[in-house]
Design a protein around this motif. Sequence first.
Motif, short mmCIF file in Angstrom:
data_model
loop_
_atom_site.label_atom_id
_atom_site.label_comp_id
_atom_site.label_asym_id
_atom_site.label_seq_id
_atom_site.Cartn_x
_atom_site.Cartn_y
_atom_site.Cartn_z
N MET A 1 25.70 40.10 -8.34
CA MET A 1 26.39 40.44 -7.10
C MET A 1 27.05 39.20 -6.49
SD MET A 1 24.07 43.16 -4.96
CE MET A 1 22.68 42.04 -4.80
N LYS A 2 28.08 39.46 -5.72
CA LYS A 2 28.76 38.42 -4.95
C LYS A 2 28.31 38.58 -3.49
CE LYS A 2 33.36 36.57 -3.92
NZ LYS A 2 34.82 36.80 -4.05
N ILE A 3 27.65 37.55 -2.98
CA ILE A 3 27.02 37.65 -1.68
C ILE A 3 27.57 36.60 -0.72
CG2 ILE A 3 24.81 37.40 -0.44
CD1 ILE A 3 23.45 38.40 -3.00
N ALA A 4 27.90 37.04 0.49
CA ALA A 4 28.32 36.13 1.55
C ALA A 4 27.22 36.05 2.60
CB ALA A 4 29.61 36.61 2.19
N ILE A 5 26.95 34.85 3.05
CA ILE A 5 25.99 34.64 4.13
C ILE A 5 26.72 34.02 5.30
CG2 ILE A 5 23.95 33.35 4.86
CD1 ILE A 5 22.82 33.69 2.10
N ILE A 6 26.56 34.62 6.47
CA ILE A 6 27.25 34.14 7.67
C ILE A 6 26.23 33.71 8.71
CG2 ILE A 6 28.77 34.78 9.58
CD1 ILE A 6 30.22 36.68 7.72
N ASP A 7 26.26 32.44 9.03
CA ASP A 7 25.50 31.90 10.15
C ASP A 7 26.45 31.97 11.35
OD1 ASP A 7 24.38 30.33 12.12
OD2 ASP A 7 23.80 28.69 10.79
N SER A 27 19.48 33.08 1.04
CA SER A 27 20.23 32.41 -0.02
C SER A 27 19.31 32.00 -1.16
CB SER A 27 20.95 31.19 0.54
OG SER A 27 21.64 30.48 -0.47
N GLY A 28 18.17 31.40 -0.82
CA GLY A 28 17.24 30.96 -1.86
C GLY A 28 16.75 32.11 -2.71
N PHE A 29 16.47 33.26 -2.08
CA PHE A 29 15.97 34.42 -2.81
C PHE A 29 17.02 34.95 -3.78
CE2 PHE A 29 15.67 39.06 -3.17
CZ PHE A 29 14.40 39.18 -3.72
N TYR A 30 18.24 35.13 -3.30
CA TYR A 30 19.27 35.73 -4.15
C TYR A 30 19.78 34.77 -5.22
CZ TYR A 30 19.36 40.10 -1.61
OH TYR A 30 19.00 41.32 -1.08
N LYS A 31 19.82 33.50 -4.93
CA LYS A 31 20.21 32.54 -5.96
C LYS A 31 19.20 32.54 -7.10
CE LYS A 31 23.11 29.24 -3.43
NZ LYS A 31 23.25 27.84 -2.93
N GLU A 32 17.93 32.69 -6.75
CA GLU A 32 16.90 32.74 -7.79
C GLU A 32 17.06 33.98 -8.67
OE1 GLU A 32 12.35 31.49 -7.62
OE2 GLU A 32 12.63 33.53 -6.86
N GLN A 33 17.68 35.02 -8.12
CA GLN A 33 17.96 36.23 -8.90
C GLN A 33 19.29 36.13 -9.66
OE1 GLN A 33 15.42 38.45 -8.74
NE2 GLN A 33 14.52 37.00 -7.27
N SER A 34 19.86 34.92 -9.65
CA SER A 34 21.11 34.62 -10.39
C SER A 34 22.35 35.27 -9.80
CB SER A 34 20.97 35.01 -11.87
OG SER A 34 19.92 34.29 -12.48
N HIS A 35 22.33 35.61 -8.51
CA HIS A 35 23.51 36.14 -7.85
C HIS A 35 24.36 34.99 -7.30
CE1 HIS A 35 21.98 40.19 -8.21
NE2 HIS A 35 20.85 39.83 -7.60
#
Length: 368
Positions: A1-7, A27-35
């Motif tokens: 998936m392509k994920i955007a995070i907005i602070d 971010s840490g969780f989804y990056k670990e899932q290779s997203h």
Amino acid sequence: MKIAIIDADIIGRKNHRFPNLACMKISGFYKEQSHYVELKLDYSDLENYDKVFVSKAFTDTYIPEAVLQMGNVEYGGTGFFYDKAPPLPYEIEHHIPDYHLYDDYIEAQESKGINKNQYKYYADYSIGFTTRGCFRNCDFCVNKNYNKVTLHSPLSEFVDSSRKKICLLDDNVLGCSKWKEIFTNLQKIGKPFQFKQGLDIRLLTDDMCQVIFKSKYDGEYIFAFDDISEYELIEKKLQLVRKYTDKSLKLYVFCAFDRKDKWDNEFWAQDIFDTFKRIELLMKYRCLPYIMRFEAYNTSPHRGMYIAIAGWCNMVRVYKTLSFREFCIKDGKNLSRHRYMVEFENKYPSIGKYMDMKYKGYSNMGQD
């Protein structure tokens, strides 16, 4: 998936200088899932992402309403829900934060000539909670629905060995029965640490003071003086603290909140007096006040006084060298500040004794 995070706070607030812990955990969780995960710095083209996570800590941070209506957008945080903010899913809440989420953002800010030290919490600190909750049930607090302090995360869950320091966001760590174990573990790591939300001075004991003031503490020790009714208790605790340390202490001074819910002229005037009285006590023990105003100050007939008092106290060099009166008359460009002071003193002449007190005029533990 392509994920955007907005602070949302770094987009919508000037001079915001603290990372969003929820954003880093997501971010840490989804990056670990290779997203693919990206920190998005605006609200454009969000339809091009599979998921968009929006978080904010402050209720007055602006976010376009249309963004929150998008089907691929999820949002949360105290800025949206205050004391009713839903927690992150367990597997995300207890995931190590992605401390590199803001790297490109920091690099861009530094390229604009902004001092690197302003982004120290992004670059130098491991951030997390060892405990959550509080038992005080203060009506104005985001933790008012809690009844106790509970252990939340071991240090190993969020401390990065490559980071110089540790920043704890605990709400009331001294209210936890395991407080000593937490401090002992922090001392074993050997890195400077701080409790950014402050420590509950009302709970201090000799045992706590011996542990806290022998720690490798980072920066000022921060406490709070929220209620004038606790004046005598706070003074006793300040006397206790000064038995163990001469180091700088800062106390949050919360004001503009009517616990009796009357919000009348009598309250507003008395609250100004009570704020000055607390500042006077802190001066006596060589402590720094930091004025925290409840948002209702904007509706006060003495709004200008609240702004002036915060301007005086919250600039340490000014507070240490000038009386409130000197501060109000010093800046010729800010005539309104002087006017607010004069108007209030004309109406309440006895305030004058507080307007002329100076930090250097008070003794610390009986010594000049």
